[in-house]
Design an enzyme around this catalytic site. Structure first.
Site, PDB file in Angstrom:
ATOM      1  N   ARG A 242     -10.903  13.942  -4.948  1.00 23.36           N
ATOM      2  CA  ARG A 242      -9.751  13.504  -4.160  1.00 23.36           C
ATOM      3  C   ARG A 242      -9.631  11.990  -4.327  1.00 23.36           C
ATOM      4  O   ARG A 242     -10.636  11.273  -4.286  1.00 23.36           O
ATOM      5  CB  ARG A 242      -9.933  13.833  -2.672  1.00 23.36           C
ATOM      6  CG  ARG A 242      -9.808  15.308  -2.322  1.00 23.36           C
ATOM      7  CD  ARG A 242      -8.358  15.807  -2.450  1.00 23.36           C
ATOM      8  NE  ARG A 242      -8.223  17.204  -2.089  1.00 23.36           N
ATOM      9  CZ  ARG A 242      -8.334  18.230  -2.950  1.00 23.36           C
ATOM     10  NH1 ARG A 242      -8.571  18.017  -4.235  1.00 23.36           N
ATOM     11  NH2 ARG A 242      -8.192  19.474  -2.520  1.00 23.36           N
ATOM     12  N   GLU A 271      -0.734  11.017  -3.622  1.00 25.37           N
ATOM     13  CA  GLU A 271      -0.048  11.710  -4.723  1.00 25.37           C
ATOM     14  C   GLU A 271       1.379  12.070  -4.335  1.00 25.37           C
ATOM     15  O   GLU A 271       1.611  12.461  -3.191  1.00 25.37           O
ATOM     16  CB  GLU A 271      -0.839  12.973  -5.100  1.00 25.37           C
ATOM     17  CG  GLU A 271      -2.200  12.623  -5.651  1.00 25.37           C
ATOM     18  CD  GLU A 271      -3.038  13.843  -6.007  1.00 25.37           C
ATOM     19  OE1 GLU A 271      -2.557  14.978  -5.903  1.00 25.37           O
ATOM     20  OE2 GLU A 271      -4.191  13.635  -6.402  1.00 25.37           O
ATOM     21  N   HIS A 289      -3.396  15.395 -11.391  1.00 22.39           N
ATOM     22  CA  HIS A 289      -4.115  16.424 -10.623  1.00 22.39           C
ATOM     23  C   HIS A 289      -4.120  17.771 -11.368  1.00 22.39           C
ATOM     24  O   HIS A 289      -3.607  18.772 -10.877  1.00 22.39           O
ATOM     25  CB  HIS A 289      -3.511  16.583  -9.221  1.00 22.39           C
ATOM     26  CG  HIS A 289      -4.512  17.092  -8.221  1.00 22.39           C
ATOM     27  ND1 HIS A 289      -4.570  16.657  -6.925  1.00 22.39           N
ATOM     28  CD2 HIS A 289      -5.507  18.026  -8.327  1.00 22.39           C
ATOM     29  CE1 HIS A 289      -5.542  17.289  -6.278  1.00 22.39           C
ATOM     30  NE2 HIS A 289      -6.131  18.126  -7.109  1.00 22.39           N
TER      31      HIS A 289
HETATM   32  C1  DGY Z   1      -8.731  21.906  -5.295  1.00 24.72           C
HETATM   33  O1  DGY Z   1      -8.795  23.132  -5.437  1.00 24.72           O
HETATM   34  O2  DGY Z   1      -9.159  21.340  -4.294  1.00 24.72           O
HETATM   35  C2  DGY Z   1      -8.115  21.122  -6.413  1.00 24.72           C
HETATM   36  O3  DGY Z   1      -7.943  19.808  -6.107  1.00 24.72           O
HETATM   37  C3  DGY Z   1      -6.838  21.743  -6.895  1.00 24.72           C
HETATM   38  O4  DGY Z   1      -7.174  22.867  -7.575  1.00 24.72           O
END
Ligand code: DGY
Length: 328
Positions: A242, A271, A289
Site C-alpha cells: 500500500r 491512488e 496497482h
Molecule cells: C490487494 O489484494 O490488496 C491488492 O492490493 C489488489 O489485489
C-alpha cells in the site's frame, strides 16, 4: 411461506464466473459495472442487502452497515488488503468481513520481481528512450544498471507474498534478510536461507528493501525520510503493498537527491494520484496497482469472494474471514 431471495450488492465489475456463482445464491445487484460506486451511491444501493462484495476503493465503515440495515451478514472484499475497512466496527455490528488471501500471492510476487528488474536494469528508462526515438548506440558503458547476484533482498513483512517474492529473489542469486513483527518459522527461514534483522539493521544492510507488510496505523509512513536516510546509498525500494506504508513526498526527495538509487512502486498514497516529484524522475518505475492484475488471479480473487458470500448466506463458515465474527 417463501423468503425473498438474498440481495447481494457488488460495487464493481468482477469476473463473470464469480457473478454466476453469486446468482446461484441470490439476486445480484451491480449498479455501476463500469466505474464503481461513489460513497453516496454505495450508501444508497446497499439498503436491504444481505451481502456486499466490495473492493479496495470502497470505504467500509459503520455507515455502510447502518445504510444496509439489519439483514447485512457479510462484506467480502476482493483483495487481500483491508485497510479500507473498519473491521473492528463492522464485526462489532455482527457483520463478517472476508478477504482473498493466497490466490494473489504469486501474481504479486511476480510483479515485485518485475519492478526489481525494471528499476535495477533501467528497463523503464530504456523503453522510454527507444520509444521517444532519442539517439542511442550500443557501447560498453551505455545505460549500465545494478546486478542482483550476491546482493541482499530485504523483506519487510515475511507473510505469504513476502515469502514468494523472497523465493524469486533467491532464484536470482540474492541473499535474503527480513524484518517484521515476529520471526518466521524455522523451516521458512531455512527454505529461504533468510536472516531476521531488526528494522534499522535491515534498512542499513539491504541492497533492496521490498515492502510486503499490510497498511496499519503502525506501518503508515514506515518508510519516511529517516528510514530512507538509513538505507544504503545504492539501495532500491520496492512497494507492492500500500502506498501509505511509504511517504511519497519523502521518497521523491530521497530519489532526486540520490539518498537511495531507485524505486519500483505499484501503489500510491492517494491512488490514482501520484506525487508529481516522482513523475519527473528516471530512477523510479511506476505501475498502476497491477500486483494481482492477471486474468487468472483476478478470477480466483472474485471466486473466493463469491464463495465466502455463498458460504455465509447458506449458513456455512466463511472460507477466509479476516477475523472470527464478534458475537452479537
Ligand atoms: C490487494 O489484494 O490488496 C491488492 O492490493 C489488489 O489485489
Amino acid at each position: 411461506m417463501t423468503h425473498a431471495p438474498h440481495r447481494i450488492v457488488v460495487t464493481r465489475r468482477i469476473a463473470e464466473p464469480a457473478l454466476a456463482l453469486l446468482r446461484e445464491v441470490g439476486q445480484v445487484d451491480l449498479p455501476q459495472p463500469d466505474r464503481g460506486l461513489t460513497e453516496a451511491e454505495l450508501h444508497e444501493v446497499v439498503a436491504g442487502a444481505d451481502a456486499l462484495v466490495s473492493t479496495l476503493q470502497d470505504r467500509i465503515d459503520t455507515r455502510v452497515v447502518e445504510a444496509a440495515g439489519p439483514g447485512l451478514r457479510v462484506i467480502a472484499t476482493v483483495a487481500v488488503g483491508y485497510d479500507n475497512i473498519d473491521v473492528d466496527a463492522v464485526t462489532g455490528r455482527d457483520v463478517l468481513v472476508t478477504n482473498t488471501p493466497g490466490v494473489l500471492t504469486d501474481a504479486t510476487a511476480d510483479l515485485t520481481l518485475g519492478l526489481l528488474l525494471a528499476v535495477t536494469r533501467r528497463i523503464g528508462e530504456g523503453e522510454r528512450l527507444v520509444r521517444e526515438q532519442r539517439p542511442w548506440e550500443f557501447s560498453l558503458d551505455f545505460m549500465l544498471g545494478a546486478g542482483l547476484q550476491g546482493r541482499t533482498f530485504g523483506v519487510v513483512g515475511l507473510g505469504q507474498i513476502g515469502r514468494a517474492a523472497a523465493r524469486r529473489a533467491k532464484a536470482f542469486g540474492m541473499e535474503i534478510a527480513y524484518t517484521g513483527r515476529r520471526r518466521a518459522a524455522e523451516e521458512v527461514e531455512a527454505e529461504l536461507g533468510a536472516r531476521f534483522l531488526p528494522m534499522t539493521e535491515l534498512l542499513g544492510s539491504a541492497d533492496v528493501v521490498s515492502l510486503h507488510c499490510p497498511l496499519t496505523p503502525q506501518t503508515r509512513h514506515l518508510i519516511d525520510a529517516d528510514a530512507l536516510a538509513a538505507m544504503k546509498p545504492g539501495a532500491f525500494l520496492l512497494n507492492t503493498t500500500r502506498g501509505a506504508v511509504g511517504d511519497e513526498g519523502a521518497l521523491a526527495g530521497a530519489l532526486s537527491d540520490g539518498v537511495i538509487a531507485g524505486a519500483g512502486l505499484d501503489v500510491f498514497e492517494e491512488e490514482p494520484h501520484v506525487h508529481p516529484g516522482l513523475l519527473e524522475l528516471d530512477n523510479v518505475v511506476l505501475t498502476p496497482h497491477l500486483g494481482s492484475a492477471t486474468v487468472e488471479t483476478r478470477t480466483e480473487m472474485a471466486l473466493l469472494a463469491a464463495r465466502n458470500v455463498a458460504a455465509v448466506l447458506t449458513g456455512e463458515p466463511a472460507l477466509t474471514p479476516v477475523r472470527t465474527k464478534v458475537a452479537s
